[in-house]
Motif scaffolding. Sequence first.
Motif, short mmCIF file in Angstrom:
data_model
loop_
_atom_site.label_atom_id
_atom_site.label_comp_id
_atom_site.label_asym_id
_atom_site.label_seq_id
_atom_site.Cartn_x
_atom_site.Cartn_y
_atom_site.Cartn_z
N SER A 1 3.54 -0.27 -5.87
CA SER A 1 2.29 0.21 -5.27
C SER A 1 1.12 -0.65 -5.72
CB SER A 1 2.05 1.66 -5.70
OG SER A 1 0.78 2.08 -5.29
N ALA A 2 0.16 -0.80 -4.82
CA ALA A 2 -1.06 -1.55 -5.15
C ALA A 2 -1.81 -0.88 -6.29
CB ALA A 2 -1.95 -1.67 -3.91
N ALA B 1 0.83 -1.21 0.00
CA ALA B 1 0.00 0.00 0.00
C ALA B 1 0.86 1.26 0.00
CB ALA B 1 -0.93 -0.01 1.21
N ASP B 2 1.98 1.25 0.71
CA ASP B 2 2.85 2.41 0.84
C ASP B 2 4.29 1.96 0.55
OD1 ASP B 2 4.39 4.59 1.63
OD2 ASP B 2 3.78 4.50 3.73
#
Length: 123
Positions: free
Chosen positions: A118-119, A77-78
Amino acid sequence: MPVLKQLSTVVIDCADPTALAAFYQKATGWEITHNDQDFASLGNGTPVQLAFVRVDGYRSPGWPDGTRHVHLDFTVADVDGAAEELLGLGASRPEFQPGDGQWIVLTDPEGHPFCLTSATTGE
């Protein structure tokens, strides 16, 4: 009809299977499913596991070394936050970073490269 039905395990050669499995266990939260001096594996209940096998005289692939090798990609996510956390677990961040900021290349404690993306990349 395909002959290969299901990928079961990605096996990574290394000098110390126990230590490398412990790094990836901390990094992924997956459970160690087998552990001895020559072989260790971990998984999260899905059909695919990571495994680490001792190779006498093992030398890491280096990054970038001009030869082709397999590496793992992880979606997070990050990206920056995950990189900092993984650096705290023992990963390293090589100077060479291709991709114009689309991903971050790290290396595990034995020098195997892996990427964080990143997602939202590619969506």
